[in-house]
Design an enzyme around this catalytic site. Structure first.
Site, PDB file in Angstrom:
ATOM      1  N   ALA A  33      13.641  43.578  58.499  1.00  0.00           N
ATOM      2  CA  ALA A  33      12.797  42.948  59.368  1.00  0.00           C
ATOM      3  C   ALA A  33      13.355  41.759  59.788  1.00  0.00           C
ATOM      4  CB  ALA A  33      11.424  42.646  58.485  1.00  0.00           C
ATOM      5  N   HIS A  35      14.664  38.095  61.414  1.00  0.00           N
ATOM      6  CA  HIS A  35      14.191  37.197  62.335  1.00  0.00           C
ATOM      7  C   HIS A  35      15.343  36.244  62.623  1.00  0.00           C
ATOM      8  CE1 HIS A  35      13.542  35.211  58.509  1.00  0.00           C
ATOM      9  NE2 HIS A  35      12.553  35.980  58.119  1.00  0.00           N
ATOM     10  N   GLY A  37      15.682  33.578  61.323  1.00  0.00           N
ATOM     11  CA  GLY A  37      16.180  32.814  59.981  1.00  0.00           C
ATOM     12  C   GLY A  37      17.531  33.605  59.368  1.00  0.00           C
ATOM     13  N   HIS A  38      17.326  35.082  59.442  1.00  0.00           N
ATOM     14  CA  HIS A  38      18.299  35.917  59.020  1.00  0.00           C
ATOM     15  C   HIS A  38      19.518  35.677  59.866  1.00  0.00           C
ATOM     16  CE1 HIS A  38      14.972  38.341  57.655  1.00  0.00           C
ATOM     17  NE2 HIS A  38      15.735  38.198  56.269  1.00  0.00           N
ATOM     18  N   ASP A 151      14.135  30.893  49.869  1.00  0.00           N
ATOM     19  CA  ASP A 151      13.909  31.339  48.578  1.00  0.00           C
ATOM     20  C   ASP A 151      14.805  30.414  47.639  1.00  0.00           C
ATOM     21  OD1 ASP A 151      11.996  34.025  49.082  1.00  0.00           O
ATOM     22  OD2 ASP A 151      13.769  34.077  50.553  1.00  0.00           O
ATOM     23  N   SER A 186       9.599  33.818  57.935  1.00  0.00           N
ATOM     24  CA  SER A 186       9.438  34.961  56.822  1.00  0.00           C
ATOM     25  C   SER A 186       9.104  36.215  57.525  1.00  0.00           C
ATOM     26  CB  SER A 186       8.527  34.359  55.747  1.00  0.00           C
ATOM     27  OG  SER A 186       8.290  35.667  55.004  1.00  0.00           O
TER      28      SER A 186
HETATM   29  O1  PAF Z   1      15.949  37.222  49.874  1.00  0.00           O
HETATM   30  C1  PAF Z   1      15.906  38.671  50.190  1.00  0.00           C
HETATM   31  O2  PAF Z   1      15.772  39.081  51.251  1.00  0.00           O
HETATM   32  C2  PAF Z   1      15.958  39.568  48.841  1.00  0.00           C
HETATM   33  O3  PAF Z   1      15.489  38.931  47.747  1.00  0.00           O
HETATM   34  C3  PAF Z   1      17.469  39.820  48.771  1.00  0.00           C
HETATM   35  C4  PAF Z   1      18.434  38.442  48.313  1.00  0.00           C
HETATM   36  C5  PAF Z   1      18.193  40.383  49.886  1.00  0.00           C
HETATM   37  C6  PAF Z   1      17.525  40.912  47.512  1.00  0.00           C
HETATM   38  O4  PAF Z   1      16.830  42.077  47.746  1.00  0.00           O
END
Ligand code: PAF
Length: 277
Positions: A33, A35, A37-38, A151, A186
């Site tokens: 999913a 976005h 941010g990733h 996170d 998020s």
């Molecule tokens: O932050 C996340 O997207 C998840 O907690 C992670 C680090 C990929 C572990 O499943």
């Protein structure tokens, strides 16, 4: 073309090919999913190594039975396209059997930074994250791995786990990416109704006001109460608003090294945020 690996054996072959050509690699674990941010994590990772390897796995071990595992957004084709466009070398997309076989009997139990805050409301969460992240790191054997500061407690838990297990990888945190109105990006923002989305920025605004109050000399307890009240006035149900030492998540001893962290519900959507002081 990004190589898509569905098994650890395939991923290990990719890694040994990279090493054979002298290339370093950086891992970006995700639950998909994707976005902006990733994609910022991918961009950050690309500055740290020759190649980026991403993972997409919605980890059942970090969801409690009453949580949103089933409704967690899944969009593999779009995610692969976005990662390809971002220039990743390989994407690991295991299924649950590949990560947790039928006879699987190993789970990590985290303490230290994994106690309190998120763990008070999601007691299973960090053990599930640490278990899957240790497996992803050991499957990929990249030189570095990048996780978002959004996170923040998770980032500290992963650093602790990697240090304790002596996994040969360097963990980097990457700054939170926000919308123009301050809302942290998020995958769960997609759950917000239009009306909730209008109220969502108050979470970050309350943390910023809390930081200003602390710097203006307001006592920590009072500043946290003010922030909680502000978030509640915007229609959230607050899980916690806390000020912690940025390295240990223990009590604040130096405001310059403090982190403000909050989690709160808007309707059925739980948002988290944090800022440095
Ligand atoms: O932050 C996340 O997207 C998840 O907690 C992670 C680090 C990929 C572990 O499943």
């Amino acid at each position: 073309m990004a190589i898509v690996c569905r098994s650890v054996a395939d991923l290990r072959r990719v890694q040994s090919d990279l090493r054979a050509t002298g290339k370093t690699s950086a891992l970006v674990p995700t639950m998909g999913a994707l976005h902006a941010g990733h994609l910022a994590l991918v961009a950050h990772a690309a500055t740290l190594a020759d190649c980026v390897v991403a993972t997409i796995f919605v980890n059942p071990a970090q969801f409690a039975p009453n949580e949103d595992l089933d409704r967690y957004p899944r969009q593999e084709a779009e995610d692969l396209e976005a990662l390809e466009a971002a220039g990743v070398a390989a994407v690991f997309v295991p299924d649950a059997d590949e990560m947790y076989g039928p006879e699987d009997a190993t789970r990590l139990v985290m303490e230290g930074p994994a106690l309190g805050l998120e763990a008070d409301f999601r007691p299973h969460f960090f053990n599930g994250v640490a278990t899957v992240v240790s497996r992803l790191l050991l499957a990929a054997m990249c030189d570095v791995a990048v996780f978002g500061e959004k996170d923040y407690q998770q980032l500290l838990v992963i650093k602790r786990m990697v240090a304790d297990l002596k996994i040969p990888v360097v963990i980097h945190g990457s700054p939170t990416i926000r919308e123009d109105d301050g809302v942290a990006l998020s995958s769960r923002n997609a759950y917000l109704s239009d009306e909730e989305r209008i109220r969502a920025p108050e979470l970050n605004r309350a943390l910023q006001a809390c930081r200003s109050a602390l710097h203006a000399g307001v006592k920590e307890d009072e500043a946290l109460i003010q922030a909680t009240e502000r978030i509640e006035a915007a229609g959230f149900r607050v899980d916690y608003v806390a000020a912690r030492d940025a390295d240990t998540l223990g009590p604040v001893t130096d405001l310059a090294n403090a982190r403000l962290l909050a989690a709160a519900w808007l309707g059925t959507t739980r948002l988290i945020d944090n800022i440095g002081c």
